[in-house]
Design a protein around this motif. Structure first.
Motif, mmCIF file in Angstrom:
data_model
loop_
_atom_site.group_PDB
_atom_site.id
_atom_site.type_symbol
_atom_site.label_atom_id
_atom_site.label_comp_id
_atom_site.label_asym_id
_atom_site.label_seq_id
_atom_site.Cartn_x
_atom_site.Cartn_y
_atom_site.Cartn_z
ATOM 1 N N VAL A 93 0.834 -1.204 0.000
ATOM 2 C CA VAL A 93 0.000 0.000 0.000
ATOM 3 C C VAL A 93 0.870 1.256 0.000
ATOM 4 O O VAL A 93 0.571 2.240 -0.690
ATOM 5 C CB VAL A 93 -0.947 -0.016 1.216
ATOM 6 C CG1 VAL A 93 -1.723 1.288 1.308
ATOM 7 C CG2 VAL A 93 -1.902 -1.192 1.117
ATOM 8 N N PHE A 94 1.963 1.232 0.752
ATOM 9 C CA PHE A 94 2.863 2.386 0.785
ATOM 10 C C PHE A 94 3.469 2.641 -0.600
ATOM 11 O O PHE A 94 3.536 3.789 -1.051
ATOM 12 C CB PHE A 94 3.963 2.140 1.816
ATOM 13 C CG PHE A 94 4.824 3.340 2.084
ATOM 14 C CD1 PHE A 94 4.490 4.234 3.081
ATOM 15 C CD2 PHE A 94 5.966 3.569 1.342
ATOM 16 C CE1 PHE A 94 5.284 5.340 3.340
ATOM 17 C CE2 PHE A 94 6.764 4.667 1.580
ATOM 18 C CZ PHE A 94 6.422 5.565 2.579
ATOM 19 N N SER A 95 3.911 1.580 -1.280
ATOM 20 C CA SER A 95 4.491 1.739 -2.612
ATOM 21 C C SER A 95 3.446 2.218 -3.621
ATOM 22 O O SER A 95 3.744 3.017 -4.505
ATOM 23 C CB SER A 95 5.095 0.417 -3.082
ATOM 24 O OG SER A 95 6.091 -0.029 -2.193
ATOM 25 N N ARG A 96 2.225 1.731 -3.476
ATOM 26 C CA ARG A 96 1.158 2.160 -4.393
ATOM 27 C C ARG A 96 0.853 3.635 -4.210
ATOM 28 O O ARG A 96 0.690 4.388 -5.186
ATOM 29 C CB ARG A 96 -0.096 1.321 -4.129
ATOM 30 C CG ARG A 96 -1.264 1.635 -5.042
ATOM 31 C CD ARG A 96 -2.485 0.868 -4.597
ATOM 32 N NE ARG A 96 -2.913 1.308 -3.265
ATOM 33 C CZ ARG A 96 -3.782 0.638 -2.520
ATOM 34 N NH1 ARG A 96 -4.281 -0.518 -2.959
ATOM 35 N NH2 ARG A 96 -4.134 1.100 -1.340
ATOM 36 N N ASN A 97 0.773 4.101 -2.976
ATOM 37 C CA ASN A 97 0.517 5.513 -2.733
ATOM 38 C C ASN A 97 1.664 6.381 -3.234
ATOM 39 O O ASN A 97 1.449 7.477 -3.756
ATOM 40 C CB ASN A 97 0.297 5.750 -1.243
ATOM 41 C CG ASN A 97 -0.971 5.081 -0.738
ATOM 42 O OD1 ASN A 97 -1.835 4.680 -1.523
ATOM 43 N ND2 ASN A 97 -1.087 4.938 0.572
ATOM 44 N N ALA A 98 2.917 5.884 -3.073
ATOM 45 C CA ALA A 98 4.064 6.649 -3.563
ATOM 46 C C ALA A 98 4.026 6.775 -5.083
ATOM 47 O O ALA A 98 4.399 7.818 -5.634
ATOM 48 C CB ALA A 98 5.359 5.978 -3.123
ATOM 49 N N ALA A 99 3.576 5.722 -5.776
ATOM 50 C CA ALA A 99 3.491 5.790 -7.230
ATOM 51 C C ALA A 99 2.383 6.730 -7.681
ATOM 52 O O ALA A 99 2.513 7.438 -8.690
ATOM 53 C CB ALA A 99 3.262 4.386 -7.795
ATOM 54 N N ARG A 100 1.278 6.769 -6.945
ATOM 55 C CA ARG A 100 0.164 7.632 -7.349
ATOM 56 C C ARG A 100 0.457 9.097 -7.093
ATOM 57 O O ARG A 100 -0.165 9.966 -7.713
ATOM 58 C CB ARG A 100 -1.094 7.220 -6.583
ATOM 59 C CG ARG A 100 -1.640 5.865 -7.033
ATOM 60 C CD ARG A 100 -2.866 5.466 -6.243
ATOM 61 N NE ARG A 100 -3.396 4.190 -6.714
ATOM 62 C CZ ARG A 100 -4.435 3.572 -6.174
ATOM 63 N NH1 ARG A 100 -5.047 4.111 -5.118
ATOM 64 N NH2 ARG A 100 -4.869 2.420 -6.658
ATOM 65 N N LEU A 101 1.382 9.390 -6.197
ATOM 66 C CA LEU A 101 1.736 10.789 -5.981
ATOM 67 C C LEU A 101 2.363 11.405 -7.229
ATOM 68 O O LEU A 101 2.262 12.616 -7.438
ATOM 69 C CB LEU A 101 2.701 10.914 -4.805
ATOM 70 C CG LEU A 101 2.092 10.841 -3.403
ATOM 71 C CD1 LEU A 101 3.175 10.905 -2.361
ATOM 72 C CD2 LEU A 101 1.092 11.967 -3.193
ATOM 73 N N GLY A 102 3.016 10.563 -8.035
ATOM 74 C CA GLY A 102 3.621 11.080 -9.257
ATOM 75 C C GLY A 102 2.614 11.573 -10.267
ATOM 76 O O GLY A 102 2.964 12.336 -11.180
ATOM 77 N N LEU A 103 1.356 11.133 -10.159
ATOM 78 C CA LEU A 103 0.327 11.623 -11.069
ATOM 79 C C LEU A 103 -0.079 13.051 -10.765
ATOM 80 O O LEU A 103 -0.632 13.749 -11.619
ATOM 81 C CB LEU A 103 -0.910 10.714 -10.998
ATOM 82 C CG LEU A 103 -0.673 9.230 -11.303
ATOM 83 C CD1 LEU A 103 -1.960 8.448 -11.112
ATOM 84 C CD2 LEU A 103 -0.147 9.053 -12.718
ATOM 85 N N VAL A 104 0.195 13.503 -9.541
ATOM 86 C CA VAL A 104 -0.172 14.860 -9.134
ATOM 87 C C VAL A 104 1.036 15.783 -9.140
ATOM 88 O O VAL A 104 0.990 16.885 -9.670
ATOM 89 C CB VAL A 104 -0.815 14.822 -7.726
ATOM 90 C CG1 VAL A 104 -1.244 16.222 -7.295
ATOM 91 C CG2 VAL A 104 -2.013 13.882 -7.717
ATOM 92 N N ARG A 105 2.123 15.305 -8.546
ATOM 93 C CA ARG A 105 3.354 16.093 -8.484
ATOM 94 C C ARG A 105 4.497 15.249 -9.023
ATOM 95 O O ARG A 105 5.013 14.362 -8.335
ATOM 96 C CB ARG A 105 3.654 16.510 -7.046
ATOM 97 C CG ARG A 105 2.800 17.640 -6.516
ATOM 98 C CD ARG A 105 3.286 18.980 -7.018
ATOM 99 N NE ARG A 105 4.699 19.184 -6.749
ATOM 100 C CZ ARG A 105 5.154 19.653 -5.590
ATOM 101 N NH1 ARG A 105 4.322 19.955 -4.610
ATOM 102 N NH2 ARG A 105 6.444 19.819 -5.420
#
Length: 580
Positions: free
Chosen positions: A340-352
């Motif tokens: 879950v931590f890695s998934r959230n870190a990857a999704r942050l790249g879609l915003v910033r």
């Protein structure tokens, strides 16, 4: 007038609208048996809901499965090959599809018979599909990496030793209906590499898709978790490297979390002792508590033992290298939390896209991932699978236990001992390999010719492989010389470190350390006295030794290459064939 169903709903419409079967394989077999016993097709169809035409076809064995004959290798050879594949998988040496096809070709060559198989190109994919159809007991899996030390430590004897230690505590304190008093704690590390495990979308004919990785700091961060068998969790303990990111981390992090700092971002004895104060504050007031931990040196210090004994906390250490089987956090919490931590870190790249994930953002990201994974359901499932609560010795996954591969004594050592005729006392005192039994027994020297007999295949001795394939289906060999002392870390068993016996052991170890330090101090003092009495003697010896070292360590020219084997610092390594 009511319509039962349209033409398409009854399965007579357009192509692709045929109604799928709504019955199980067991129901079909039961209905066919009734028809064979004398029941009519119509009656069996109404009772089971299976079309009468289907029952009629199965009654006539129209769909009987007839596997394609194997024209490459014989049935006995194929049975030996299957036994070899399963044996290797049980011992953590799985065989892939390519290796199976190569072994089949080697079997054909070993037999020496004529065949229709092209031995240069190998067996085809059709042969492989038919081979899989003939053996439905085989299944393809992606293996998990396993450290060799865990293979040696994760044994049924070690797990039995843990339950032998844990069960008396469980029964004596009456914990059958008190899961809120049983806890498990451990550390989890987060590095600078966050790998996403999600599948993403792209154009269908595109062969490659890339994802920009989020820039992260290179500092290690440790999260110490603690959960109870009742599904409750103690607030997390986050350990940063060198310094805290800012004063706002406590506001952005998980609720009521504890924060600490260490030189390298790892747990140490001082921080663990401070966490125990935090643990006693948030744990239930009822005593005694049972805390299950691993054998890390920070968990077994004398200060920790003293504090736990004063606060009535029974600390049970798991056997070394068994945490992936017996520790609830490793079973059901840590891996999903990293996902879950890695998934959230990857999704942050879609915003910033330019966001740097470092110590500043870590508490906030952990606050989002922690409640999604550290749930009552996951925690209780981990304790149940480990067999800790409810107490069950057979609850752990036995497929995670890897069978040990027997080792082979060094043939050269065995030959030299046989020819010498006198046993070597140093070799007899050498520590044995953890593998208990030796299957690959090197033949002794013949009294007539003096030659050594070839080793035997253990799979042939156990009946898994035929004698004709003893040179093809060979298990991996681990040779250990009787004369060579191999230094290995001692695999510690399960034990209760708050017991009186362990407390006495700590006192003995502390007394031994003090005695060793005292002897060292006396030797240093004696050396200083000698230097004061004979100041010139030591300097002359030191200069002589430096001259000898400089003479031997002079650079070697191209003309002196032939003299290299005579130099003391040049070693001759054995060839690859001699190692095999």
């Amino acid at each position: 007038m009511s319509l039962i169903g349209s033409r398409n709903e009854r399965g007579h419409g357009k192509k692709g609208t045929t109604k799928r079967r709504q019955y199980s394989r067991e129901a079909l077999e039961t209905a066919v048996e009734k028809v064979k016993a004398g029941m009519s097709l119509r009656e069996a169809s109404r009772e089971s809901g299976i079309p009468h035409t289907t029952l009629q076809d199965h009654k006539k064995n129209k769909y009987a499965f007839a596997p394609h004959p194997n024209l490459a290798i014989t049935t006995e050879e194929e049975h030996s090959l299957i036994s070899y594949v399963l044996w290797m998988a049980d011992h953590a040496f799985p065989i892939s599809r390519t290796v199976v096809k190569a072994l089949a070709v080697a079997i054909i060559k070993e037999s020496g018979r004529s065949t229709v198989v092209n031995l240069e190109r190998g067996l085809s994919d059709n042969w492989w599909s038919r081979f899989r159809a003939r053996h439905p007991e085989l299944s393809a899996r992606v293996p998990d990496p396993l450290n060799r030390a865990r293979v040696q430590g994760d044994t049924p004897a070690a797990i039995k030793g843990f339950f032998d230690v844990y069960e008396p505590i469980f029964v004596s304190h009456g914990l059958e209906h008190k899961p809120h008093l049983i806890f498990n704690c451990d550390e989890m590390g987060f590095s600078d590499k966050h790998k996403s495990r999600e599948t993403f979308l792209c154009q269908k004919d595109r062969k490659h898709i890339y994802q920009q990785q989020q820039n992260t700091t290179r500092e290690h961060i440790t999260v110490h978790c603690c959960v109870s068998a009742a599904g409750e969790s103690i607030p997390a303990f986050i350990i940063f490297q060198k310094c805290l990111p800012s004063t706002a981390c406590a506001l952005e992090g998980p609720p009521k979390a504890l924060y600490g700092v260490s030189p390298k971002g790892y747990m140490d004895a001082e921080l663990f002792l401070k966490w125990l104060l935090f643990f006693v504050k948030h744990a239930p007031k009822e005593r005694p508590l049972v805390l299950v931990v691993d054998h890390h040196k920070t968990h077994v210090s004398r200060e920790v033992v003293k504090f736990c004994r004063e606060n009535q906390v029974e600390v049970v250490c798991l056997p070394a290298k068994t945490t992936h089987v017996l520790q609830p956090l490793d079973i059901s919490v840590f891996d999903p939390l990293k996902t879950v931590f890695s998934r959230n870190a990857a999704r942050l790249g879609l915003v910033r896209g330019d966001l740097v994930i470092g110590k500043k953002h870590f508490p906030a990201m952990l606050r989002e991932a922690y409640p999604q994974v550290v749930t009552k359901k996951n925690i209780m499932a981990g304790f149940k699978k480990a067999g800790i609560f409810p107490l069950n010795r057979e609850a752990f996954d036995s497929s995670q236990l890897v069978k040990l591969v027997p080792t082979t004594p060094d043939p050269k050592a065995a030959t030299s001992e046989a020819t010498a005729g006198t046993p070597d006392t140093k070799a007899a005192e050498a520590p044995a390999t953890p593998a208990a039994t030796t299957f690959l027994v090197p033949g002794g020297c013949c009294s007539t010719c003096g030659q050594r007999a070839p080793p035997t295949n253990p799979l042939v001795a156990t009946g898994l492989v035929s004698q004709d394939l003893a040179n093809v289906l060979v298990p991996p060999v681990f040779q250990t010389s009787n004369r060579q002392k191999v230094k290995r870390r001692l695999l510690l068993p399960a034990r209760v470190i708050t017991s009186v016996k362990y407390n006495k052991l700590l006192h003995q170890q502390e007394a031994g350390v003090k005695e060793k330090q005292e002897r060292k101090r006396k030797r240093e003092e004696l050396q200083r006295r000698r230097e004061k009495r004979e100041p010139g003697k030591n300097t002359k010896g030191k200069r002589k030794w430096q001259a000898e070292v400089s003479e031997h360590c002079a650079p070697v020219s191209e003309d002196d290459v032939c003299l290299q084997p005579q130099l003391p610092w040049v070693f001759s390594f054995p060839s690859f064939d001699s190692l095999l």
